[in-house]
Design a protein around this motif. Structure first.
Motif, mmCIF file in Angstrom:
data_model
loop_
_atom_site.group_PDB
_atom_site.id
_atom_site.type_symbol
_atom_site.label_atom_id
_atom_site.label_comp_id
_atom_site.label_asym_id
_atom_site.label_seq_id
_atom_site.Cartn_x
_atom_site.Cartn_y
_atom_site.Cartn_z
ATOM 1 N N THR A 67 -14.799 -46.591 -7.329
ATOM 2 C CA THR A 67 -13.862 -46.021 -6.365
ATOM 3 C C THR A 67 -13.226 -44.779 -6.957
ATOM 4 O O THR A 67 -12.728 -44.810 -8.087
ATOM 5 C CB THR A 67 -12.769 -47.042 -5.996
ATOM 6 N N GLU A 90 -18.877 -44.278 1.006
ATOM 7 C CA GLU A 90 -18.070 -44.473 2.204
ATOM 8 C C GLU A 90 -16.633 -44.070 1.914
ATOM 9 O O GLU A 90 -16.148 -44.209 0.790
ATOM 10 C CB GLU A 90 -18.142 -45.922 2.700
ATOM 11 N N THR A 125 -15.720 -44.642 -1.986
ATOM 12 C CA THR A 125 -16.361 -45.718 -2.742
ATOM 13 C C THR A 125 -17.851 -45.429 -2.836
ATOM 14 O O THR A 125 -18.500 -45.147 -1.828
ATOM 15 C CB THR A 125 -16.118 -47.086 -2.081
ATOM 16 N N LYS A 128 -12.687 -44.675 2.504
ATOM 17 C CA LYS A 128 -11.838 -45.829 2.784
ATOM 18 C C LYS A 128 -10.381 -45.413 2.802
ATOM 19 O O LYS A 128 -10.028 -44.324 2.340
ATOM 20 C CB LYS A 128 -12.022 -46.908 1.713
ATOM 21 N N ARG A 129 -9.557 -46.300 3.296
ATOM 22 C CA ARG A 129 -8.107 -46.134 3.303
ATOM 23 C C ARG A 129 -7.682 -44.799 3.893
ATOM 24 O O ARG A 129 -7.017 -44.003 3.252
ATOM 25 C CB ARG A 129 -7.542 -46.335 1.912
#
Length: 122
Positions: A99, A72, A81, A74-75
């Motif tokens: 990550t 996925e 991740t 992120k941020r």
């Protein structure tokens, strides 16, 4: 198996999810590298990985263990991740989250994942 072997399985899955060694080289030529920023929630089955080796035998173990990953972004596209699992039959023998961050080869600072890479995880 040992815990280091688990991390190697996880690394192979990440490389394949990112498109393989060729895709990583292409990213690098275009000014972006993907680096591991951290590992969380690493878990091993009771008895550790040595129990898996003892049960399977040294010659057969590599063919009978499945390593799977889910990914996925992120941020706002800065992190990828990977949720990894190492499975022996129906039993999860190891799991963890890794990550990764895309980094500019010029500035060595985090950058958004290139669109073609981010598209693989959307």
């Amino acid at each position: 198996f040992c815990e280091t072997d688990v991390l190697r399985f996880f690394e192979r899955n990440r490389t394949e999810a990112l498109g393989g060694a060729g895709a990583l080289n292409s990213l690098k030529q275009n000014g972006t590298i993907v680096v591991v920023a951290g590992a969380q929630n690493l878990r091993f089955a009771p008895g550790g990985m040595a129990a898996l080796t003892a049960r399977r035998g040294a010659n057969r173990r590599m063919r009978q263990v499945l390593s799977v990953s889910q990914t996925e972004l992120k941020r706002r596209g800065l992190q990828i991740t990977f949720h990894h699992e190492l499975i022996d039959g129906k039993r999860v023998v190891a799991s963890g989250e890794v990550t990764c961050v895309c980094v500019s080869t010029e500035t060595r600072r985090p950058v958004r994942c290139p669109e073609d890479l981010a598209g693989k995880f959307a």
